[in-house]
Design an enzyme around this catalytic site. Structure first.
Site, PDB file in Angstrom:
ATOM      1  CG  ASP A 106      -2.389   2.622  -3.619  1.00 54.91           C
ATOM      2  OD1 ASP A 106      -1.359   2.999  -4.199  1.00 54.91           O
ATOM      3  OD2 ASP A 106      -2.907   1.499  -3.762  1.00 54.91           O
TER       4      ASP A 106
HETATM    5  N1  URA Z   1       0.127  -2.105  -2.742  1.00 52.65           N
HETATM    6  C1  URA Z   1      -0.984  -1.442  -3.121  1.00 52.65           C
HETATM    7  O1  URA Z   1      -1.742  -1.918  -3.938  1.00 52.65           O
HETATM    8  N2  URA Z   1      -1.209  -0.253  -2.557  1.00 52.65           N
HETATM    9  C2  URA Z   1      -0.420   0.304  -1.631  1.00 52.65           C
HETATM   10  O2  URA Z   1      -0.693   1.396  -1.155  1.00 52.65           O
HETATM   11  C3  URA Z   1       0.734  -0.395  -1.247  1.00 52.65           C
HETATM   12  C4  URA Z   1       0.978  -1.617  -1.815  1.00 52.65           C
END
Ligand code: URA
Length: 248
Positions: A106
């Site tokens: 993310d």
């Molecule tokens: N899980 C999440 O919630 N975000 C990420 O970036 C990776 C795994």
């Protein structure tokens, strides 16, 4: 390796396009064994001769494999009209040879991101059929305990009813109603860690990926920095791409 045209080699390595190679060579930017070469149709083997472009020695690599310490606020994408992507943090030579991030983090997650132009390995590492473990460090807003560890181990049900594979929750510290945890998952659902911790009433405050399969984030890399994988890291990744092997 077999000898190849100089323009083809320079383009494959990502120095420039084939058309640009001819222009650069005319200006004297290409040399073979120390002698300027203006003919880019000439075939050479960069493993047995010294090919240079703008004074820099060129060694041919079929694929490149990088680890990046992805900083917060940057997209795990190859391009975006408005926002900075992880590809914007790499020099042009990598971008022009088609390097892409292996899976996604993310925008507000930091940590280990692998990048390559090897589609087969990238696919093997992200395929849901292969269970490559990933380890995340999270700080969650809430008090987590044994019942949460058990729920992770049994396979959590997310708030929208999605079922997760069994995962590991290690609680490192609980202080001021915040939990400092490590989460190991063997799948990659959308926002998975955030949704898993939210399902236990402990929303994520910070999230960082530490490991992907056997490869661990190099602590010497500051956010935004990257390096090529070592031979050993690459071999261990290849060996682990479907075997569920994680960092020791
Ligand atoms: N899980 C999440 O919630 N975000 C990420 O970036 C990776 C795994």
């Amino acid at each position: 390796m077999a000898a190849q045209r100089i323009d083809k080699l320079l383009a494959a390595i990502g120095c420039c396009s084939r058309r640009e190679a001819a222009v650069f060579a005319k200006k004297g930017a290409v040399a073979v064994d120390g002698v300027i070469c203006r003919d880019v149709s000439r075939k050479v083997d960069p493993e047995t001769c010294c090919l240079t472009f703008q004074g820099r020695r060129i060694g041919y690599q079929e694929h490149v494999y990088l680890m990046m310490h992805k900083p917060l606020g940057v997209l795990s994408a190859t391009e975006d009209r408005d926002q900075k992507t992880v590809l914007d943090l790499l020099p042009r030579q990598y971008r022009s040879r088609g390097v892409f991030p292996v899976g996604r983090l993310d925008k507000e997650t930091s940590g280990l991101l692998l990048l390559t132009d090897d589609g087969a390995l990238g696919h093997a590492l992200t395929s849901p059929r292969h269970h490559v473990p990933k380890v995340y460090h999270a700080v969650a807003d809430g008090i987590l305990g044994q019942s949460d560890m058990d729920a992770f181990a049994a396979g959590l049900e997310l708030r929208d009813g999605t079922k997760c594979r069994p995962a590991k929750l290690d609680i490192r510290q609980v202080e001021n109603e915040k939990s400092d945890v490590l989460v190991t998952v063997q799948e990659g659902k959308y926002h998975q860690i955030r949704r898993m911790l939210a399902a236990r009433n402990a929303p994520v405050l910070t999230l960082e990926r530490l490991c992907e399969g056997p490869v661990r984030l190099d602590p010497a890399l500051q956010p935004g920095q990257w390096r090529e994988l070592t031979e050993q890291e690459l071999e261990s990744l290849r060996a682990a791409d479907g075997a569920g092997k994680g960092c020791e």
